[in-house]
Scaffold this motif. Structure first.
Motif, PDB file in Angstrom:
ATOM      1  N   GLN A 141      -9.680  -4.531 -43.354  1.00  0.00           N
ATOM      2  CA  GLN A 141     -10.065  -4.273 -41.963  1.00  0.00           C
ATOM      3  C   GLN A 141     -11.141  -5.212 -41.456  1.00  0.00           C
ATOM      4  N   ARG A 142     -11.963  -5.710 -42.372  1.00  0.00           N
ATOM      5  CA  ARG A 142     -13.007  -6.624 -41.912  1.00  0.00           C
ATOM      6  C   ARG A 142     -13.352  -7.583 -43.036  1.00  0.00           C
ATOM      7  N   ASP A 161     -21.669  -3.062 -45.412  1.00  0.00           N
ATOM      8  CA  ASP A 161     -20.764  -2.856 -46.546  1.00  0.00           C
ATOM      9  C   ASP A 161     -20.574  -4.157 -47.317  1.00  0.00           C
ATOM     10  N   PHE A 200     -20.607  14.818 -46.275  1.00  0.00           N
ATOM     11  CA  PHE A 200     -21.341  14.284 -45.140  1.00  0.00           C
ATOM     12  C   PHE A 200     -21.777  15.470 -44.296  1.00  0.00           C
ATOM     13  N   LYS A 219     -15.495   3.272 -51.573  1.00  0.00           N
ATOM     14  CA  LYS A 219     -16.898   2.942 -51.344  1.00  0.00           C
ATOM     15  C   LYS A 219     -17.801   3.526 -52.419  1.00  0.00           C
ATOM     16  N   ARG A 242     -18.203  13.643 -52.453  1.00  0.00           N
ATOM     17  CA  ARG A 242     -19.132  13.133 -51.464  1.00  0.00           C
ATOM     18  C   ARG A 242     -19.043  14.028 -50.230  1.00  0.00           C
ATOM     19  N   ILE A 294     -21.165   1.282 -52.577  1.00  0.00           N
ATOM     20  CA  ILE A 294     -21.625   1.290 -51.191  1.00  0.00           C
ATOM     21  C   ILE A 294     -22.143   2.683 -50.822  1.00  0.00           C
ATOM     22  N   LEU A 295     -21.411   3.713 -51.237  1.00  0.00           N
ATOM     23  CA  LEU A 295     -21.845   5.084 -50.991  1.00  0.00           C
ATOM     24  C   LEU A 295     -22.275   5.727 -52.304  1.00  0.00           C
ATOM     25  N   ARG A 349     -28.953   7.009 -48.560  1.00  0.00           N
ATOM     26  CA  ARG A 349     -28.373   7.943 -47.583  1.00  0.00           C
ATOM     27  C   ARG A 349     -27.328   7.277 -46.708  1.00  0.00           C
ATOM     28  N   TYR A 350     -27.112   5.994 -46.941  1.00  0.00           N
ATOM     29  CA  TYR A 350     -26.195   5.231 -46.094  1.00  0.00           C
ATOM     30  C   TYR A 350     -24.821   5.891 -46.077  1.00  0.00           C
ATOM     31  N   ARG A 351     -24.248   6.008 -44.864  1.00  0.00           N
ATOM     32  CA  ARG A 351     -22.981   6.732 -44.717  1.00  0.00           C
ATOM     33  C   ARG A 351     -21.806   5.825 -44.451  1.00  0.00           C
ATOM     34  N   SER A 352     -22.082   4.532 -44.244  1.00  0.00           N
ATOM     35  CA  SER A 352     -21.005   3.597 -43.935  1.00  0.00           C
ATOM     36  C   SER A 352     -20.290   4.026 -42.645  1.00  0.00           C
ATOM     37  N   THR A 353     -19.242   3.307 -42.286  1.00  0.00           N
ATOM     38  CA  THR A 353     -18.472   3.672 -41.105  1.00  0.00           C
ATOM     39  C   THR A 353     -17.100   4.143 -41.558  1.00  0.00           C
ATOM     40  N   GLY A 354     -16.311   4.656 -40.654  1.00  0.00           N
ATOM     41  CA  GLY A 354     -14.973   5.106 -41.019  1.00  0.00           C
ATOM     42  C   GLY A 354     -14.120   3.947 -41.532  1.00  0.00           C
ATOM     43  N   SER A 355     -12.966   4.260 -42.060  1.00  0.00           N
ATOM     44  CA  SER A 355     -12.008   3.298 -42.620  1.00  0.00           C
ATOM     45  C   SER A 355     -12.512   2.595 -43.866  1.00  0.00           C
ATOM     46  N   SER A 393     -11.012   5.680 -48.409  1.00  0.00           N
ATOM     47  CA  SER A 393     -12.089   4.712 -48.216  1.00  0.00           C
ATOM     48  C   SER A 393     -13.391   5.211 -48.816  1.00  0.00           C
ATOM     49  N   GLY A 429     -20.346  -2.574 -39.647  1.00  0.00           N
ATOM     50  CA  GLY A 429     -19.767  -2.501 -40.984  1.00  0.00           C
ATOM     51  C   GLY A 429     -20.119  -3.681 -41.871  1.00  0.00           C
TER      52      GLY A 429
END
Lengths: 268, 262
Positions: free
Chosen positions: A86-87, B93, A11, A49, A9, A54-55, B256-262, A45, B90
């Motif tokens: 984390q969330r 996700d 970016f 993902k 992947r 997700i990615l 194209r979604y890049r998500s966030t870090g972590s 991560s 986030g």
């Protein structure tokens, strides 16, 4: 159960192409409990993902439970459970019970089966006391138990845990680990876990994947990983040593394969 | 899709019902804003008999149709252009790991039914305008068609606004210029604007198909810019075309979604 073939992947950050993950290949068989380790920013991560859809990978091929995650995301969602330490993946403003009921409806879990599974989890994870509390008011330990319950209610074949013990106190950590080990062994669940806490790995996983600079730096058993640094007294030291070595190794050409006395061979 | 939407909307409605005072205040606030719009129309017609060639009842009809379409689209899909918030926090996700369309999840997120007040208000203005207009039965069928087309056009604009935010995070205002701006533009007969703007709204961003072209057909009036009278019948086609473009843009955005870090 999980297959990655030269998955990558990239970016684009300010017109520069950054490889978050490159040429990642590994396989995880059904029922395995695998840890995925690596320093911050190593690509853990991003890997998780890509595996959960997700990615979308920019190169290579990924299959989870026989499905291409980014193309068959909805179908895959019914077969995997995901926990982000984390969330939360729960609805912030809803009571935990409502969040779980919503998940039941989204995953089309039969009401009776749901009842049984929830009772089992309530028992093992002691959820009873805070089922009526809105998720935003739960303590971190309670929230994590709620998230784990939510990820298992549809009895997924694959469970992906992204730092499930982060920020938990010693007691909560032990409870969560015990629960995961027992429950996943009983149900034959395939588990991929990322963590910075090496005692998670020692308690739960036989196999370790080490990702660094977006590449697979080690794939083998925990003992195999220990053997790469014979002088080290703890697993922390072994991993620190590997991190440091990979940092001093020039990026190109890729790091040479490291000897692994037992377990699958290391890849570069 | 509809089942998932209804499920999420119902859950959020129950959650909102836990704060009845806030709910009541939001409803009243929405009605006041809508009331001011209508007051402006009354003020205009207190001073003149016509607005760019259209009488009070005709303007009420055009206003009611556009606002009914916009308020329903806003109620159902208005959250889609706030997807940047979910990208930043986030929470997208979490939506992507559920066995449901992320579009539906974003649209239904934090659903509150209080915005239905504006739709009722707009519907009332439309109904009053229509009963005073004496539209022949042979053309009345176009009214529901234009409202539904209008909903689809505005929903597609919200979706396009959302899709853009996969590229430009934190720019919901750009999207609002087209959605809320479009709702403002279509409140009045388009003949009040410069012909170039009207052409742009016909051929580029098809806002003229929300209420203007089909409205002219219902009213039996010729187009001031000389387009044939059947142009109004093209509203569903214009709406579906824009919806298809919006759907493609949304899919491209998710890929194209890049998500966030972590």
């Amino acid at each position: 159960m999980i297959e990655a073939d030269e998955a990558g992947r990239t970016f684009t950050v300010r017109r520069r192409v950054v490889h978050a993950v490159r040429d990642l290949s590994f396989r995880v068989a059904a029922g395995e409990f695998v840890a995925c380790l690596g320093p911050n920013g190593a690509g853990k991560s991003t890997t998780i993902k890509m595996l959960t859809g997700i990615l979308t990978p920019t190169s290579g091929r990924i299959r989870v439970a026989g499905l291409d995650p980014s193309r068959r995301r909805t179908a895959l969602a019914r077969r995997i459970g995901v926990v982000f330490g984390q969330r939360t993946t729960l609805w912030w403003d809803l009571p935990l019970r409502d969040s779980l009921e919503l998940i039941r409806l989204l995953y089309k879990v039969d009401r009776k089966v749901f009842r049984e599974r929830l009772d089992e989890m309530c028992d093992l994870l002691d959820l009873g006391g805070f089922l009526a509390t809105p998720v935003r008011q739960l303590s971190l330990g309670q929230r994590m138990r709620g998230d784990i319950t939510a990820a298992l209610l549809h009895d997924p074949a694959v469970l992906v845990l992204d730092e499930p013990t982060i920020g938990l106190d010693v007691v909560s950590k032990a409870e969560v680990r015990d629960f995961l080990r027992r429950r996943c062994a009983e149900h034959g669940t395939t588990v991929l876990l990322t963590t910075h806490d090496l005692s998670d790995v020692e308690r739960l996983c036989r196999r370790v994947l080490l990702i660094d600079h977006g590449r697979l730096a080690f794939d083998g058993t925990l003992d195999g990983l220990r053997a790469t640094a014979p002088g080290a007294t703890s697993i922390e030291e072994v991993v620190t040593d590997l991190y440091l070595r990979s940092r001093t190794t020039p990026r190109t050409p890729p790091p040479a394969p490291r000897p692994t006395p037992d377990g699958p061979s290391a890849t570069a | 899709m509809i089942r998932t939407y209804a499920l999420l909307a119902w859950t959020w409605t129950r959650a909102a019902a836990q704060y009845p005072l806030s709910f009541a205040l939001m409803t009243v606030g929405g009605l006041v804003v809508g009331g001011l719009d209508i007051a402006v129309i009354w003020v205009i017609f207190a001073n003149t008999d016509e607005l760019a060639g259209f009488g009070l009842t005709e303007v009420m009809f055009l206003y009611g149709a556009s606002q009914l379409a916009f308020s329903l689209a806003d109620l159902l899909f208005g959250n889609v252009d706030r997807v940047s918030r979910h990208i930043g926090a986030g929470t997208l996700d979490a939506m992507l790991i559920r066995p449901a369309s992320p579009f539906v999840q974003v649209a239904a997120d934090q659903f509150t039914p209080h915005r239905i007040g504006r739709s009722i208000q707009a519907g009332a203005v439309l109904a009053v305008g229509l009963t005073r207009l004496d539209v022949p039965l042979g053309r009345v069928w176009m009214v529901p068609v234009m409202v539904v087309s209008g909903i689809v056009i505005f929903a597609a604009l919200f979706t396009l606004g959302g899709a853009v935010q996969f590229l430009l995070t934190a720019a919901p205002e750009v999207a609002n210029a087209f959605t809320y701006g479009g709702a403002m533009l279509t409140q009045y007969p388009l003949s009040v604007y410069d012909a170039r703007i009207v052409r742009g709204m016909t051929f580029a961003l098809p806002l003229a198909f929300v209420n203007w072209q089909p409205g002219l057909y219902v009213l039996g009036r010729p187009d001031p810019l000389g387009l044939p009278s059947w142009t109004g019948l093209l509203s569903p086609a214009a709406a579906l075309t824009l919806a298809a473009v919006a759907a493609l843009a949304w899919r491209a955005g998710i890929r194209r979604y890049r998500s966030t870090g972590s």
